[in-house]
Design a protein around this motif. Structure first.
Motif, PDB file in Angstrom:
ATOM      1  N   ASP A   1     -15.328   0.156 -16.802  1.00 46.71           N
ATOM      2  CA  ASP A   1     -16.332   0.010 -17.860  1.00 46.71           C
ATOM      3  C   ASP A   1     -16.931  -1.395 -17.851  1.00 46.71           C
ATOM      4  O   ASP A   1     -18.147  -1.575 -18.006  1.00 46.71           O
ATOM      5  CB  ASP A   1     -15.710   0.293 -19.235  1.00 46.71           C
TER       6      ASP A   1
ATOM      7  N   ARG B   1     -23.168  -0.125 -24.664  1.00 40.14           N
ATOM      8  CA  ARG B   1     -22.939   1.210 -24.106  1.00 40.14           C
ATOM      9  C   ARG B   1     -24.054   1.601 -23.144  1.00 40.14           C
ATOM     10  O   ARG B   1     -23.823   2.317 -22.174  1.00 40.14           O
ATOM     11  CB  ARG B   1     -22.785   2.241 -25.215  1.00 40.14           C
TER      12      ARG B   1
ATOM     13  N   VAL C   1     -23.448  -0.086 -19.815  1.00 44.39           N
ATOM     14  CA  VAL C   1     -22.442   0.642 -19.042  1.00 44.39           C
ATOM     15  C   VAL C   1     -23.055   1.891 -18.431  1.00 44.39           C
ATOM     16  O   VAL C   1     -22.843   2.184 -17.244  1.00 44.39           O
ATOM     17  CB  VAL C   1     -21.229   1.003 -19.930  1.00 44.39           C
TER      18      VAL C   1
END
Length: 509
Positions: free
Chosen positions: A381, A435, A438
């Motif tokens: 991640d 997010r 990622v």
């Protein structure tokens, strides 16, 4: 035939002979003389087995020729790791730890005194070495490590104190490469990092606890209290800063992950093909079912893409190349191929069914043994986020805001980007949420992998496998960009216990 060409052919023949001998020895030890399942489900490794493996001198592939090694040729090291991982993923990791995280840093940054002594020990006494960076309170945040060092003028040595954990080969390694930060006269830790080589025979490392790791039973991990003295000659010498040296060491290691992954993925593919050809379900071979064919096609594509990564590293990363700025290539390779390792293992388990859900079956072992590869040396991640951040940083520097325009001129994506012109033709948000970074990184990492696969195809690799692999990775990229473009984001509900028990809403009769 010229002398140079003849010499090249001799070297090529020699490495093939070396690998074939090594592969045969592993097959003899793991399959003919022992039960592979029993070996890999017991903690540790029998001393006689390790001794016979090391007699093949696999680690000589990481040692320069001037120290009587095979020359530290990248392709040879990756070939050795591939042969190891086909037979045993933990064994391959053991070799990778020794090579990428100890011997190569020693070769590039060690003093002549340290190199001449330690390389000899590895070749003749079959010694092993490991790396200690991670600390209990500072895992991914390695730059805040609390292990400190002070130089002692009287003894011309460094005093090092601290606590390290999750170092592979805990309690086994003959030498350790240990990281620490300098303690100034006020007791404060500096920002830079120092690397020190410690001979375990000198004591000073107390194993406080051995961890019961979920997989990779062959390798011991634990918590180590460090209180050592290291001679001045055994400190690695950075070309610029210690942090840059650490980036070079970690990037080089990540770039060599395909050595471990290619063998593992080939084993998963071979096991799956053999099972599906012989397993009869509903009156016909499992191999004939369309859904099974899709799984097998993905397994084959993972192996091909990993092979492309091995080709990239072997042709672009010689030992003397500084990789500290190769963050996009290194992070893409490590994150994507370790995702594939886990997906392939899960897929084999799904194909095999119930009997695969056993620790003493290759499918069950593969699932637990491949999982930590997505975590150590940079959690995936985090690496995906860093891929996006690196690309965005380059875009800002070049004053380019259109993702397609940048990627079509970027060396790691120039051919792959052409396949996604419409999808990539948008202005990026330089302040996107974590997010989203990622999600974008997952897609970009696979575009880099696709570019490497295209380049492998140009070298003459099996064209059908290249074509199928490009179809699989293109489908992945389309799906990932679709997720990235989705505007709605879920949020965590604090105090979620309120009104969240379904039983409370069942009306009694």
């Amino acid at each position: 035939m010229s002398f140079d060409i003849a010499k090249s052919l001799n070297i090529r023949k020699d490495i093939h002979s070396f690998i074939e001998h090594y592969r045969n020895k592993l097959n003899e030890l793991f399959c003919e003389r022992n039960n592979e399942n029993e070996l890999l489900t017991n903690r540790g490794i029998p001393p006689y087995l390790l001794r016979e493996v090391m007699e093949c001198n696999p680690l000589s592939t990481f040692i320069p020729e001037e120290y009587n090694g095979r020359g530290a040729i990248t392709s040879e090291a990756l070939s050795m790791l591939e042969a190891s991982s086909y037979q045993s993923l933990p064994l391959s990791l053991m070799m990778g730890i020794n090579g990428a995280l100890f011997l190569q840093p020693l070769a590039n940054y060690g003093s002549e005194k340290a190199k001449s002594t330690i390389f000899k020990e590895f070749l003749h006494r079959k010694n092993m070495g490991g790396l200690m960076i991670t600390e209990p309170d500072f895992g991914s945040d390695a730059l805040r490590m609390q292990t400190g060092f002070q130089y002692q003028e009287n003894s011309k040595s460094y005093k090092i104190d601290g606590l390290k954990h999750w170092a592979g080969l805990t309690g086994w390694a003959d030498y350790w490469l240990i990281t620490a930060r300098e303690v100034d006269k006020n007791g404060e830790l500096s920002r830079d990092i120092g690397f020190f080589i410690h001979d375990s025979s000198n004591g000073g490392i107390d194993v406080q606890e051995y961890y019961k790791n979920l997989g990779l039973y062959m390798l011991p991990y634990g918590k180590n209290k460090i209180n050592i003295e290291v001679p001045q000659s055994h400190r690695l010498e950075p070309q610029t800063t210690g942090v840059t040296m650490m980036l070079d060491i970690l990037h080089r290691s990540r770039l060599q992950f395909p050595g471990m992954s290619t063998g593992h993925l080939k084993r998963m593919l071979d096991e799956a093909l053999e099972h599906c050809r012989t397993r009869i379900v509903g009156g016909m071979s499992l191999f004939k079912y369309d859904q099974v064919k899709e799984r097998l096609a993905k397994l084959q594509s993972y192996f091909t893409i990993s092979s492309a990564m091995s080709y990239f590293t072997s042709t672009n990363v010689p030992l003397d190349k500084n990789t500290s700025r190769m963050d996009v290539a290194a992070n893409s390779i490590k994150s994507v191929v370790t995702d594939y390792m886990q997906e392939a293992s899960q897929s084999l388990l799904q194909l095999v069914g119930a009997k695969g859900y056993r620790l003493d079956h290759i499918a069950g072992r593969a699932v637990v043994d491949s999982r930590p590869f997505q975590i150590f040396e940079g959690s995936n991640d985090i690496l995906y986020q860093q891929i996006s951040e690196s690309i965005l940083k380059m875009m800002r520097k070049s004053k380019e805001t259109n993702l397609y325009k940048f990627l079509k001129d970027y060396s790691l994506t120039e051919n792959a980007a052409e396949h996604f012109k419409d999808m990539l033709n948008f202005e990026v948000d330089f302040k996107m949420a974590q997010r989203k970074l990622v999600q974008l990184g997952r897609a970009l990492g696979r575009m880099v992998s696709m570019e490497m696969t295209i380049k492998l195809g140009e070298s003459g690799f099996n064209s059908d496998m290249i074509s199928n692999s490009l179809k699989v990775v293109k489908s992945e990229i389309h799906s990932l960009f679709s997720t990235y473009s989705f505007a709605e984001s879920a949020a965590i509900i604090d105090h979620y216990g309120d009104d969240s028990s379904w039983l409370e809403f069942v009306k009694s009769k």
